[in-house]
Write a protein that holds these residues in place. Structure first.
Motif, PDB file in Angstrom:
ATOM      1  N   ALA A  85       3.358   0.372 -10.498  1.00  0.00           N
ATOM      2  CA  ALA A  85       4.767   0.335 -10.879  1.00  0.00           C
ATOM      3  C   ALA A  85       5.663   0.504  -9.656  1.00  0.00           C
ATOM      4  O   ALA A  85       5.224   0.973  -8.596  1.00  0.00           O
ATOM      5  CB  ALA A  85       5.053   1.439 -11.891  1.00  0.00           C
ATOM      6  N   THR A  86       6.941   0.151  -9.818  1.00  0.00           N
ATOM      7  CA  THR A  86       7.907   0.290  -8.725  1.00  0.00           C
ATOM      8  C   THR A  86       8.015   1.746  -8.277  1.00  0.00           C
ATOM      9  O   THR A  86       8.124   2.034  -7.078  1.00  0.00           O
ATOM     10  CB  THR A  86       9.281  -0.232  -9.168  1.00  0.00           C
ATOM     11  N   SER A  87       7.976   2.658  -9.232  1.00  0.00           N
ATOM     12  CA  SER A  87       8.071   4.088  -8.885  1.00  0.00           C
ATOM     13  C   SER A  87       6.901   4.528  -8.008  1.00  0.00           C
ATOM     14  O   SER A  87       7.055   5.365  -7.109  1.00  0.00           O
ATOM     15  CB  SER A  87       8.122   4.934 -10.159  1.00  0.00           C
ATOM     16  N   ARG A  88       5.706   3.961  -8.251  1.00  0.00           N
ATOM     17  CA  ARG A  88       4.544   4.300  -7.439  1.00  0.00           C
ATOM     18  C   ARG A  88       4.699   3.741  -6.026  1.00  0.00           C
ATOM     19  O   ARG A  88       4.322   4.381  -5.032  1.00  0.00           O
ATOM     20  CB  ARG A  88       3.271   3.740  -8.094  1.00  0.00           C
ATOM     21  N   ILE A  89       5.247   2.535  -5.923  1.00  0.00           N
ATOM     22  CA  ILE A  89       5.503   1.946  -4.601  1.00  0.00           C
ATOM     23  C   ILE A  89       6.489   2.815  -3.825  1.00  0.00           C
ATOM     24  O   ILE A  89       6.322   3.051  -2.621  1.00  0.00           O
ATOM     25  CB  ILE A  89       6.033   0.504  -4.750  1.00  0.00           C
ATOM     26  N   GLU A  90       7.528   3.290  -4.507  1.00  0.00           N
ATOM     27  CA  GLU A  90       8.506   4.176  -3.860  1.00  0.00           C
ATOM     28  C   GLU A  90       7.816   5.433  -3.325  1.00  0.00           C
ATOM     29  O   GLU A  90       8.104   5.895  -2.203  1.00  0.00           O
ATOM     30  CB  GLU A  90       9.598   4.558  -4.859  1.00  0.00           C
ATOM     31  N   GLN A  91       6.924   6.011  -4.123  1.00  0.00           N
ATOM     32  CA  GLN A  91       6.168   7.191  -3.685  1.00  0.00           C
ATOM     33  C   GLN A  91       5.415   6.910  -2.396  1.00  0.00           C
ATOM     34  O   GLN A  91       5.433   7.715  -1.444  1.00  0.00           O
ATOM     35  CB  GLN A  91       5.162   7.606  -4.763  1.00  0.00           C
ATOM     36  N   MET A  92       4.720   5.771  -2.373  1.00  0.00           N
ATOM     37  CA  MET A  92       3.903   5.421  -1.214  1.00  0.00           C
ATOM     38  C   MET A  92       4.765   5.193   0.025  1.00  0.00           C
ATOM     39  O   MET A  92       4.387   5.588   1.140  1.00  0.00           O
ATOM     40  CB  MET A  92       3.071   4.181  -1.518  1.00  0.00           C
ATOM     41  N   LEU A  93       5.914   4.551  -0.158  1.00  0.00           N
ATOM     42  CA  LEU A  93       6.822   4.325   0.973  1.00  0.00           C
ATOM     43  C   LEU A  93       7.362   5.645   1.497  1.00  0.00           C
ATOM     44  O   LEU A  93       7.411   5.884   2.706  1.00  0.00           O
ATOM     45  CB  LEU A  93       7.976   3.406   0.545  1.00  0.00           C
ATOM     46  N   ASP A  94       7.781   6.518   0.566  1.00  0.00           N
ATOM     47  CA  ASP A  94       8.331   7.819   0.968  1.00  0.00           C
ATOM     48  C   ASP A  94       7.283   8.670   1.682  1.00  0.00           C
ATOM     49  O   ASP A  94       7.614   9.440   2.603  1.00  0.00           O
ATOM     50  CB  ASP A  94       8.851   8.577  -0.264  1.00  0.00           C
ATOM     51  N   ALA A  95       6.017   8.524   1.259  1.00  0.00           N
ATOM     52  CA  ALA A  95       4.939   9.307   1.875  1.00  0.00           C
ATOM     53  C   ALA A  95       4.449   8.692   3.180  1.00  0.00           C
ATOM     54  O   ALA A  95       3.609   9.285   3.868  1.00  0.00           O
ATOM     55  CB  ALA A  95       3.776   9.439   0.892  1.00  0.00           C
ATOM     56  N   GLY A  96       4.959   7.496   3.518  1.00  0.00           N
ATOM     57  CA  GLY A  96       4.551   6.835   4.749  1.00  0.00           C
ATOM     58  C   GLY A  96       3.181   6.206   4.681  1.00  0.00           C
ATOM     59  O   GLY A  96       2.574   5.895   5.723  1.00  0.00           O
ATOM     60  N   LEU A  97       2.671   6.004   3.458  1.00  0.00           N
ATOM     61  CA  LEU A  97       1.341   5.412   3.308  1.00  0.00           C
ATOM     62  C   LEU A  97       1.354   3.907   3.516  1.00  0.00           C
ATOM     63  O   LEU A  97       0.336   3.324   3.913  1.00  0.00           O
ATOM     64  CB  LEU A  97       0.774   5.732   1.918  1.00  0.00           C
ATOM     65  N   ILE A  98       2.464   3.265   3.215  1.00  0.00           N
ATOM     66  CA  ILE A  98       2.578   1.811   3.351  1.00  0.00           C
ATOM     67  C   ILE A  98       3.925   1.457   3.959  1.00  0.00           C
ATOM     68  O   ILE A  98       4.905   2.208   3.820  1.00  0.00           O
ATOM     69  CB  ILE A  98       2.424   1.082   1.990  1.00  0.00           C
ATOM     70  N   SER A  99       3.971   0.309   4.610  1.00  0.00           N
ATOM     71  CA  SER A  99       5.253  -0.243   5.082  1.00  0.00           C
ATOM     72  C   SER A  99       5.422  -1.679   4.608  1.00  0.00           C
ATOM     73  O   SER A  99       6.512  -2.238   4.672  1.00  0.00           O
ATOM     74  CB  SER A  99       5.328  -0.189   6.611  1.00  0.00           C
ATOM     75  N   ASP A 100       4.308  -2.289   4.147  1.00  0.00           N
ATOM     76  CA  ASP A 100       4.343  -3.628   3.566  1.00  0.00           C
ATOM     77  C   ASP A 100       3.198  -3.718   2.566  1.00  0.00           C
ATOM     78  O   ASP A 100       2.381  -2.787   2.441  1.00  0.00           O
ATOM     79  CB  ASP A 100       4.238  -4.719   4.637  1.00  0.00           C
ATOM     80  N   PHE A 101       3.083  -4.838   1.861  1.00  0.00           N
ATOM     81  CA  PHE A 101       2.078  -4.887   0.799  1.00  0.00           C
ATOM     82  C   PHE A 101       0.653  -5.015   1.329  1.00  0.00           C
ATOM     83  O   PHE A 101      -0.312  -4.684   0.639  1.00  0.00           O
ATOM     84  CB  PHE A 101       2.400  -5.996  -0.212  1.00  0.00           C
ATOM     85  N   ALA A 102       0.489  -5.446   2.578  1.00  0.00           N
ATOM     86  CA  ALA A 102      -0.867  -5.516   3.149  1.00  0.00           C
ATOM     87  C   ALA A 102      -1.464  -4.124   3.298  1.00  0.00           C
ATOM     88  O   ALA A 102      -2.687  -3.944   3.199  1.00  0.00           O
ATOM     89  CB  ALA A 102      -0.837  -6.228   4.494  1.00  0.00           C
ATOM     90  N   ASP A 103      -0.612  -3.121   3.501  1.00  0.00           N
ATOM     91  CA  ASP A 103      -1.106  -1.747   3.660  1.00  0.00           C
ATOM     92  C   ASP A 103      -1.772  -1.227   2.393  1.00  0.00           C
ATOM     93  O   ASP A 103      -2.556  -0.262   2.453  1.00  0.00           O
ATOM     94  CB  ASP A 103       0.042  -0.811   4.044  1.00  0.00           C
ATOM     95  N   LEU A 104      -1.475  -1.839   1.259  1.00  0.00           N
ATOM     96  CA  LEU A 104      -2.098  -1.405   0.003  1.00  0.00           C
ATOM     97  C   LEU A 104      -3.625  -1.529   0.074  1.00  0.00           C
ATOM     98  O   LEU A 104      -4.354  -0.740  -0.534  1.00  0.00           O
ATOM     99  CB  LEU A 104      -1.569  -2.239  -1.168  1.00  0.00           C
ATOM    100  N   PHE A 105      -4.119  -2.514   0.816  1.00  0.00           N
ATOM    101  CA  PHE A 105      -5.560  -2.764   0.886  1.00  0.00           C
ATOM    102  C   PHE A 105      -6.287  -1.786   1.823  1.00  0.00           C
ATOM    103  O   PHE A 105      -7.509  -1.816   1.924  1.00  0.00           O
ATOM    104  CB  PHE A 105      -5.820  -4.206   1.329  1.00  0.00           C
ATOM    105  N   TYR A 106      -5.519  -0.919   2.490  1.00  0.00           N
ATOM    106  CA  TYR A 106      -6.108   0.059   3.407  1.00  0.00           C
ATOM    107  C   TYR A 106      -5.971   1.489   2.878  1.00  0.00           C
ATOM    108  O   TYR A 106      -6.322   2.439   3.568  1.00  0.00           O
ATOM    109  CB  TYR A 106      -5.441  -0.050   4.784  1.00  0.00           C
ATOM    110  N   LEU A 107      -5.451   1.621   1.654  1.00  0.00           N
ATOM    111  CA  LEU A 107      -5.294   2.954   1.072  1.00  0.00           C
ATOM    112  C   LEU A 107      -6.662   3.584   0.804  1.00  0.00           C
ATOM    113  O   LEU A 107      -7.597   2.915   0.338  1.00  0.00           O
ATOM    114  CB  LEU A 107      -4.512   2.870  -0.243  1.00  0.00           C
ATOM    115  N   THR A 108      -6.770   4.879   1.084  1.00  0.00           N
ATOM    116  CA  THR A 108      -8.002   5.604   0.777  1.00  0.00           C
ATOM    117  C   THR A 108      -7.854   6.340  -0.545  1.00  0.00           C
ATOM    118  O   THR A 108      -6.742   6.561  -1.032  1.00  0.00           O
ATOM    119  CB  THR A 108      -8.322   6.634   1.876  1.00  0.00           C
TER     120      THR A 108
END
Length: 700
Positions: free
Chosen positions: A462-485
C-alpha cells in the motif's frame, strides 16, 4: 438521450425587457463576429425563457424580441435573398422530437414518407450563387430576407469550388466553419500579429469570413446542405431539381464537386421511421467528440419535396424541419485560479481553477493548462472569462480568454520560480518545465505508480507502506524494493511475521513480470501501458531498447520524431535504476518475442522464447485492431482492462481504446454503451466475451 435544458425564469416586465436586450445584443455579436457574451447553452435558456414569458403575457411582447425572428436577425444585410434563408426551431430530446413529428404528420394528414437526418454544423450559413457553373457571389444569412456580400472570401474556402462540374445556374446553401486544424493555424497567425487567440472555431470563422483588411489569410471550410434553382428559372433541370427528394439533391450537389458531409462519419441518411431517426441521432452523438469539426445538433427534415411543400413555412422556420440540439461541449466561465503541481516524473504542470460550470452533463471546476508557454500564448489572466471545451470523456481544457468581456480587473497569472513540491529549482530549458530533482522530487508517486496493478502488481504494498519505507530510508526508488531484507521489513511498524513473508513473496514473484510491465513501471515520459507493450514487443529485450537511438525508437508504431529523442534521453537518465533492476534479477525480456527474420541468417531456436502460437500470421488476432468495452464475463471476468489489452496483443492484435473505421473487432460485454452503437454504425464485427474467449483459445 438529451434532457431538456432549464429555461431562464423571468418574473416581471423589467426582467423580461432586460432579457430581450441581452438576447438581441448577444445575437448581434454572435452573428457579426462570434464574440457573444453568452455561450449557446445560455442563449438557448434565455430565448426559451423569453418565449415562455411572452406566452404568459402576450400584452407585454416587445417589438425587438428575438422570438419570431430568423436567427441572426440583428445583422443588417443589403443583398436580398432569392428565397428567404430561414433558421430552424429546436427540440432537446426524444420526447420533444416525437411531439414535433406527430404535429407535422397531423398537419399533413398522413405519415411522413421518409426522413432525412444530417448533422447540424456549428458555423455560419451562407448562400453561394453560381452563374453558368461559375461562383459569382457569397451572401450571409443576415436577417433571413437579406444578407451581407462576403464575396471577397471566394478562393479561401475549402469545399466550395470556383466552378461546378456542370455549367448550371444555381444557388447552393451551406455552412462555413473552421476545422480543428484550420482553427489551430488561424490562432497561430493571429498570435503572430496581435498576440491574442480566437475564442473558438465559430468566432474565428465568423470574423474571418467578414475580414477584408487583415495582414494574414485564414482558410475556411464549406459543407453544402441544399440547392435552390432561381425562382425565375423555368428550365427543365430547375423543374427536376425542385421535385427531387432532399437526399437526391445532396447526391447531385456532391457530384458538382461541392463538399458535403457524405464522406464524413456523420453523413446524412434517409430513415423510414422515427425509431431509425433516433438511432441515427445517437450514432452521430457518439462520434461527435472525434470529428475534425464542431456540430451542435442534428437536423431532421422531410426528405420528399411533396411533404416539404405541403407542410410549408412559418414566419421564421420551415415546418418540415427541426434541429435536435445536443448538450454543449463548450461554455464560458471564469478563470479564478491556477494551481501548479509536480507529477511523478518531475514535470511541473498548471491546472485551471474555474467557477463551476455544467458542461456536457457534468459540473466542471478544473481544466487543463498545458504549461507556462501555453498560458503565455493564449494570453490568459486571472479573472478572465474563458471558453472551456470538453469532448466525450476527455479532460476539459481552457481554450482561450474571451477578450471582449474583460473588465480591467484581471491580473497576470503568477508563474512559479521554484518547484511547487520540493522548493528546489526548475529546469525550464524545454516547453514542459521539470523539477531539477526529476523523479526523486515525487518518489512516493513514482514508486506507487511502478508497483501498481497494471505495472509490477506487487500485492499488499500500500501507499502507506511505501511512505514508511521512504521515511525509514530503506528505499529511494522502486528497484530498492528487490533488495529489502526480512529483518528490515519486520522492523517496520505493524509488520508481523505473516505480513512480512507475504510481502517479500509478492516482491519476489514480481521479478518474473514481462519486460512490457517493467518498462511501463519505469514511467518513461511519453509512454504508457500500451506504448510500453509496443516497445517491448518491438525490441524484445531491455538491452536492445537501451542500445536503440532515436531513429530506431521511432520505428515503433505511435512514436514520432518529437517523442523518440525524449524516450532515448529518459532511458539514459534511468540507467542507474535499470542497472539495479537487472542486478536484482528482474526479467528484462518479453515472452513470445523473437527477432525478425534476416535473409541468409539462421536463428538458434533455443536462443529465444518461442511465440505462444507459432508465427505472427498464425495468431488468432493477427493484424486486427480490437476494442474492448463493457463488463466482461465468463473466462474474462477476472481480467483487468490492461490484462485484456495484453491478451489481445499476445494473440497478434492491436488493442485500441476507441472505435473507428480501422477497428476490426469490438468485444462488447454488459453495458457496452456508446462504443457498441458506433461499431454498429460502422459495420464493425461485434463479439461477446464468450465468443472472444473461444477466439483466443489457449492464450487465455
Amino acid at each position: 438521450m438529451t434532457e431538456e435544458p432549464p429555461i431562464a425564469v423571468l418574473t416581471d416586465d423589467t426582467a423580461y425587457a432586460e432579457a430581450v436586450q441581452l438576447a438581441v445584443d448577444s445575437a448581434a455579436a454572435y452573428y457579426a463576429d462570434g464574440t457573444s457574451t453568452l455561450d449557446d447553452d445560455a442563449y438557448d435558456r434565455l430565448a426559451r425563457g423569453i418565449q415562455a414569458y411572452e406566452e404568459a403575457h402576450p400584452e407585454a411582447v416587445l417589438a425587438t424580441s428575438p422570438t419570431g425572428k430568423v436567427a441572426g436577425g440583428a445583422v443588417v444585410g443589403d443583398v436580398p435573398h432569392t428565397v428567404p434563408m430561414l433558421s430552424l426551431d429546436n427540440v432537446f430530446g426524444a420526447e420533444q422530437l416525437a411531439d414535433w413529428a406527430t404535429s407535422l404528420e397531423r398537419r399533413l394528414g398522413r405519415p411522413v414518407a421518409a426522413w432525412s437526418v444530417e448533422p447540424k454544423l456549428d458555423g455560419l450559413a451562407i448562400s453561394a450563387r453560381y452563374r453558368h457553373g461559375r461562383l459569382t457571389q457569397l451572401v450571409t444569412r443576415g436577417d433571413g430576407t437579406a444578407g451581407e456580400d462576403v464575396s471577397h472570401a471566394i478562393g479561401t474556402i475549402v469545399g466550395l469550388p470556383a466552378r461546378l462540374a456542370e455549367p448550371v445556374t444555381i444557388e447552393l446553401r451551406g455552412e462555413v466553419l473552421m476545422t480543428t486544424e484550420q482553427f489551430e493555424v488561424a490562432c497561430l497567425k493571429r498570435q503572430a500579429h496581435d498576440g491574442t487567440t480566437f475564442a473558438n472555431p465559430r468566432s474565428a470563422a465568423a470574423g474571418t469570413l467578414r475580414a477584408q483588411d487583415r495582414p494574414y489569410v485564414c482558410e475556411l471550410t464549406f459543407f453544402g446542405y441544399g440547392a435552390l434553382p432561381y425562382p425565375d428559372d423555368a428550365s427543365e433541370q430547375a423543374a427536376s431539381l425542385r421535385e427531387l427528394p432532399h437526399s437526391e439533391i445532396m447526391t447531385w450537389v456532391a457530384a458538382q464537386g461541392v463538399q458535403t458531409t457524405a464522406a464524413t462519419p456523420v453523413a446524412g441518411i434517409v430513415a423510414e421511421t422515427l425509431v431509425q431517426v433516433q438511432e441515427r441521432i445517437e450514432q452521430i452523438a457518439t462520434v461527435r467528440p472525434e470529428l475534425p469539426f464542431n456540430i451542435d445538433g442534428i437536423v431532421i427534415k422531410c426528405d420528399l419535396a411533396a411533404d416539404q411543400s405541403q407542410a410549408g413555412f412559418g414566419s421564421r422556420a420551415p415546418r418540415w424541419a427541426i434541429a435536435y440540439k445536443l448538450p454543449a461541449t463548450e461554455k464560458i466561465t471564469k478563470l479564478i485560479g491556477v494551481e501548479w503541481n509536480t507529477g511523478r516524473t518531475g514535470i511541473i504542470a498548471p491546472r485551471a481553477v474555474l467557477e463551476p460550470v455544467e458542461l456536457d452533463g457534468s459540473i466542471v471546476t478544473y481544466a487543463t493548462l498545458h504549461n507556462a508557454s501555453d498560458i503565455a500564448r493564449r494570453g490568459l489572466m486571472l479573472g478572465d472569462s474563458v471558453t472551456v471545451y470538453k469532448a466525450g470523456d476527455v479532460i476539459p481544457r481552457v481554450e482561450a480568454p474571451v477578450v471582449h468581456l474583460r473588465t480591467g480587473d484581471e491580473r497576470p497569472i503568477e508563474i512559479p520560480q521554484v518547484c511547487p513540491s520540493c522548493g528546489d529549482g526548475i529546469d525550464s530549458s524545454q516547453e514542459r518545465w521539470r523539477c531539477v530533482r526529476g523523479r526523486s522530487c515525487r518518489a512516493i508517486a513514482s514508486i506507487t505508480y511502478a508497483t501498481g496493478r497494471d505495472q509490477l502488481d506487487i500485492e499488499g504494498l500500500a501507499t502507506s507502506r511505501i511512505e514508511q519505507m521512504l521515511d525509514a530510508g530503506l528505499i529511494s526508488d522502486f528497484a530498492d524494493l528487490f533488495y529489502l531484507t526480512r529483518e528490515q521489513v519486520l522492523g517496520l511498524e505493524r509488520m508481523g511475521e505473516t505480513s512480512t513473508n507475504n510481502l517479500l513473496a509478492a516482491i519476489e514473484r514480481t521479478k518474473a513480470q514481462p519486460l512490457s510491465r517493467v518498462f511501463c513501471a519505469l514511467g518513461v515520459r511519453g509512454t504508457g501501458r500500451s506504448m510500453s507493450r509496443r516497445i517491448a514487443r518491438h525490441f524484445g529485450s531491455m538491452d536492445a531498447i537501451r542500445a536503440a537511438d532515436a531513429e530506431a525508437i521511432q520505428a515503433v508504431e505511435g512514436i514520432g520524431p518529437e517523442k523518440a529523442p525524449v524516450v532515448v534521453a529518459e532511458l539514459v537518465e534511468l540507467a542507474p535504476l535499470i542497472d539495479k533492476l537487472v542486478a536484482a534479477g528482474v526479467t528484462m525480456t518479453e515472452p513470445g518475442w523473437r527477432p525478425p527474420a534476416v535473409p541468409g541468417i539462421d536463428v538458434d531456436p533455443d536462443a529465444q522464447t518461442a511465440p505462444e502460437a507459432g508465427g505472427t500470421s498464425e495468431l488468432p488476432l493477427a493484424g486486427m485492431s480490437v476494442v474492448v468495452t463493457g463488463s466482461m464475463s465468463g473466462a474474462l471476468e477476472a481480467l483487468t482492462r490492461n490484462q485484456m489489452n495484453e491478451l489481445i496483443e499476445r494473440a497478434g492484435g492491436k488493442s485500441s481504446s476507441s472505435v473507428s473505421k480501422k477497428t476490426s473487432l469490438l468485444v462488447a460485454g454488459e453495458n457496452a454503451g456508446s462504443k457498441r452503437a458506433k461499431a454498429e454504425s460502422l459495420d464493425v464485427r461485434i463479439v461477446g466475451p464468450e465468443e472472444f474467449a473461444d477466439l483466443v483459445g489457449a492464450l487465455l
